[in-house]
Write a protein that holds these residues in place. Structure first.
Motif, PDB file in Angstrom:
ATOM      1  N   GLY A 157      53.077  33.995  46.994  1.00 20.80           N
ATOM      2  CA  GLY A 157      52.175  34.251  48.112  1.00 20.80           C
ATOM      3  C   GLY A 157      51.276  33.072  48.403  1.00 20.80           C
ATOM      4  N   ARG A 158      50.752  33.050  49.598  1.00 17.16           N
ATOM      5  CA  ARG A 158      49.974  31.904  50.063  1.00 17.16           C
ATOM      6  C   ARG A 158      48.495  32.026  49.796  1.00 17.16           C
ATOM      7  NH1 ARG A 158      52.630  31.124  56.102  1.00 17.16           N
ATOM      8  NH2 ARG A 158      54.802  30.936  55.433  1.00 17.16           N
ATOM      9  N   THR A 159      48.068  33.155  49.226  1.00 16.78           N
ATOM     10  CA  THR A 159      46.631  33.394  49.101  1.00 16.78           C
ATOM     11  C   THR A 159      46.121  33.208  47.677  1.00 16.78           C
ATOM     12  OG1 THR A 159      47.023  35.748  48.753  1.00 16.78           O
ATOM     13  CG2 THR A 159      46.651  34.998  51.019  1.00 16.78           C
ATOM     14  N   PHE A 160      46.901  32.565  46.823  1.00 16.38           N
ATOM     15  CA  PHE A 160      46.527  32.422  45.418  1.00 16.38           C
ATOM     16  C   PHE A 160      45.148  31.811  45.268  1.00 16.38           C
ATOM     17  CE2 PHE A 160      46.993  31.898  40.966  1.00 16.38           C
ATOM     18  CZ  PHE A 160      46.513  30.648  40.636  1.00 16.38           C
ATOM     19  N   SER A 161      44.854  30.798  46.050  1.00 24.37           N
ATOM     20  CA  SER A 161      43.585  30.086  45.897  1.00 24.37           C
ATOM     21  C   SER A 161      42.373  30.957  46.212  1.00 24.37           C
ATOM     22  CB  SER A 161      43.564  28.838  46.783  1.00 24.37           C
ATOM     23  OG  SER A 161      43.684  29.208  48.139  1.00 24.37           O
ATOM     24  N   SER A 162      42.589  32.080  46.861  1.00 29.46           N
ATOM     25  CA  SER A 162      41.475  32.954  47.219  1.00 29.46           C
ATOM     26  C   SER A 162      41.129  33.949  46.116  1.00 29.46           C
ATOM     27  CB  SER A 162      41.791  33.720  48.506  1.00 29.46           C
ATOM     28  OG  SER A 162      42.853  34.629  48.302  1.00 29.46           O
ATOM     29  N   PHE A 163      41.894  33.929  45.027  1.00 28.64           N
ATOM     30  CA  PHE A 163      41.685  34.883  43.948  1.00 28.64           C
ATOM     31  C   PHE A 163      40.999  34.239  42.746  1.00 28.64           C
ATOM     32  CE2 PHE A 163      43.732  38.709  45.329  1.00 28.64           C
ATOM     33  CZ  PHE A 163      44.686  38.305  46.247  1.00 28.64           C
ATOM     34  N   VAL A 164      40.178  35.016  42.098  1.00 28.97           N
ATOM     35  CA  VAL A 164      39.696  34.727  40.758  1.00 28.97           C
ATOM     36  C   VAL A 164      40.791  35.194  39.801  1.00 28.97           C
ATOM     37  CG1 VAL A 164      37.986  35.328  39.008  1.00 28.97           C
ATOM     38  CG2 VAL A 164      37.278  34.965  41.394  1.00 28.97           C
ATOM     39  N   MET A 165      41.107  34.358  38.836  1.00 27.98           N
ATOM     40  CA  MET A 165      42.201  34.671  37.924  1.00 27.98           C
ATOM     41  C   MET A 165      41.678  34.938  36.521  1.00 27.98           C
ATOM     42  SD  MET A 165      44.734  34.662  39.897  1.00 27.98           S
ATOM     43  CE  MET A 165      46.003  34.886  38.631  1.00 27.98           C
ATOM     44  N   GLY A 166      42.324  35.867  35.848  1.00 27.30           N
ATOM     45  CA  GLY A 166      41.904  36.197  34.497  1.00 27.30           C
ATOM     46  C   GLY A 166      43.094  36.368  33.567  1.00 27.30           C
ATOM     47  N   TRP A 167      42.799  36.241  32.300  1.00 26.78           N
ATOM     48  CA  TRP A 167      43.752  36.554  31.235  1.00 26.78           C
ATOM     49  C   TRP A 167      43.143  37.665  30.374  1.00 26.78           C
ATOM     50  CZ3 TRP A 167      48.654  34.850  30.778  1.00 26.78           C
ATOM     51  CH2 TRP A 167      49.026  33.673  31.444  1.00 26.78           C
ATOM     52  N   PHE A 168      43.965  38.638  30.062  1.00 29.35           N
ATOM     53  CA  PHE A 168      43.581  39.715  29.171  1.00 29.35           C
ATOM     54  C   PHE A 168      44.653  39.835  28.085  1.00 29.35           C
ATOM     55  CE2 PHE A 168      40.104  41.776  31.492  1.00 29.35           C
ATOM     56  CZ  PHE A 168      40.224  41.157  32.726  1.00 29.35           C
ATOM     57  N   ARG A 169      44.311  40.535  27.013  1.00 22.95           N
ATOM     58  CA  ARG A 169      45.298  40.782  25.983  1.00 22.95           C
ATOM     59  C   ARG A 169      45.180  42.212  25.474  1.00 22.95           C
ATOM     60  NH1 ARG A 169      43.091  36.671  21.223  1.00 22.95           N
ATOM     61  NH2 ARG A 169      41.206  37.853  20.655  1.00 22.95           N
ATOM     62  N   HIS A 170      46.309  42.699  24.995  1.00 22.63           N
ATOM     63  CA  HIS A 170      46.373  44.065  24.507  1.00 22.63           C
ATOM     64  C   HIS A 170      47.132  44.063  23.191  1.00 22.63           C
ATOM     65  CE1 HIS A 170      47.187  48.568  25.574  1.00 22.63           C
ATOM     66  NE2 HIS A 170      46.394  48.400  24.543  1.00 22.63           N
ATOM     67  N   ALA A 171      46.400  44.322  22.127  1.00 16.74           N
ATOM     68  CA  ALA A 171      47.010  44.390  20.800  1.00 16.74           C
ATOM     69  C   ALA A 171      47.265  45.847  20.432  1.00 16.74           C
ATOM     70  CB  ALA A 171      46.087  43.746  19.770  1.00 16.74           C
ATOM     71  N   PRO A 172      48.255  46.105  19.589  1.00 16.50           N
ATOM     72  CA  PRO A 172      48.552  47.485  19.182  1.00 16.50           C
ATOM     73  C   PRO A 172      47.335  48.161  18.563  1.00 16.50           C
ATOM     74  CG  PRO A 172      50.304  46.008  18.499  1.00 16.50           C
ATOM     75  CD  PRO A 172      49.197  45.141  19.000  1.00 16.50           C
ATOM     76  N   GLY A 173      47.056  49.369  19.032  1.00 19.29           N
ATOM     77  CA  GLY A 173      45.941  50.121  18.483  1.00 19.29           C
ATOM     78  C   GLY A 173      44.580  49.725  19.007  1.00 19.29           C
ATOM     79  N   LYS A 174      44.554  48.768  19.929  1.00 21.29           N
ATOM     80  CA  LYS A 174      43.279  48.308  20.481  1.00 21.29           C
ATOM     81  C   LYS A 174      43.283  48.452  21.999  1.00 21.29           C
ATOM     82  CE  LYS A 174      42.341  44.878  16.868  1.00 21.29           C
ATOM     83  NZ  LYS A 174      42.005  43.453  16.613  1.00 21.29           N
ATOM     84  N   GLU A 175      42.086  48.408  22.567  1.00 22.90           N
ATOM     85  CA  GLU A 175      41.996  48.435  24.017  1.00 22.90           C
ATOM     86  C   GLU A 175      42.289  47.047  24.585  1.00 22.90           C
ATOM     87  OE1 GLU A 175      38.613  51.958  24.519  1.00 22.90           O
ATOM     88  OE2 GLU A 175      38.195  49.922  25.182  1.00 22.90           O
ATOM     89  N   ARG A 176      42.695  47.047  25.837  1.00 11.90           N
ATOM     90  CA  ARG A 176      42.902  45.775  26.522  1.00 11.90           C
ATOM     91  C   ARG A 176      41.568  45.043  26.581  1.00 11.90           C
ATOM     92  NH1 ARG A 176      46.460  45.550  31.915  1.00 11.90           N
ATOM     93  NH2 ARG A 176      47.742  46.721  30.434  1.00 11.90           N
ATOM     94  N   GLU A 177      41.583  43.756  26.261  1.00  9.12           N
ATOM     95  CA  GLU A 177      40.334  43.012  26.227  1.00  9.12           C
ATOM     96  C   GLU A 177      40.414  41.736  27.052  1.00  9.12           C
ATOM     97  OE1 GLU A 177      39.127  41.489  22.429  1.00  9.12           O
ATOM     98  OE2 GLU A 177      41.106  40.702  21.937  1.00  9.12           O
ATOM     99  N   PHE A 178      39.268  41.366  27.556  1.00 13.20           N
ATOM    100  CA  PHE A 178      39.127  40.138  28.325  1.00 13.20           C
ATOM    101  C   PHE A 178      39.315  38.927  27.424  1.00 13.20           C
ATOM    102  CE2 PHE A 178      37.424  37.234  31.385  1.00 13.20           C
ATOM    103  CZ  PHE A 178      36.619  36.357  30.685  1.00 13.20           C
ATOM    104  N   VAL A 179      40.010  37.929  27.941  1.00 16.26           N
ATOM    105  CA  VAL A 179      40.193  36.665  27.220  1.00 16.26           C
ATOM    106  C   VAL A 179      39.526  35.519  27.965  1.00 16.26           C
ATOM    107  CG1 VAL A 179      41.846  34.983  26.334  1.00 16.26           C
ATOM    108  CG2 VAL A 179      42.355  37.433  26.188  1.00 16.26           C
TER     109      VAL A 179
END
Length: 122
Positions: free
Chosen positions: A25-47
């Motif tokens: 898509g052409r609108t990538f630059s308009s987004f804030v991007m994030g990385w998250f991770r999800h380990a077994p038995g844990k909640e998804r967390e911000f990285v």
């Protein structure tokens, strides 16, 4: 925008990996991007997150000094450089997009990639 993460794998503690997230898509630059991770038995967390034009990168305390987030809007991509990996970094890593600056809340991100598995052995 659609997102596809890649670059995961099996490494030993202390080694490095670089995750990539390619956006369509052409609108990538308009987004804030994030990385998250999800380990077994844990909640998804911000990285990490990075604002428009690469401004204001933020990292979770657990990865500060070891991980770096960057983006290349010309390539519609965001990256997560992970150094000095630890077994506790083992998780499925997701890239995601939002329009909210510096957000750390998964609920603020409306677009998610499919995830890439990172396994760190001791």
């Amino acid at each position: 925008v659609q997102l596809q993460a890649s670059g995961g794998g099996l490494v030993q503690a202390g080694e490095s990996l670089r995750l990539s997230c390619a956006a369509s898509g052409r609108t990538f630059s308009s987004f804030v991007m994030g990385w998250f991770r999800h380990a077994p038995g844990k909640e998804r967390e911000f990285v990490a997150s990075i604002n428009w034009r690469g401004m204001s990168p933020e990292l979770a305390d657990a990865v500060k000094g070891r991980f770096t987030i960057s983006r290349d809007d010309a390539k519609n991509s965001v990256y997560l450089q992970m150094n000095s990996l630890k077994p506790e970094d083992t998780a499925v890593y997701y890239c995601a997009a939002t329009t909210i600056s510096n957000s750390r809340r998964p609920g603020d991100y409306g677009v998610w990639g499919q995830g890439t598995l990172v396994t760190v052995s001791s």
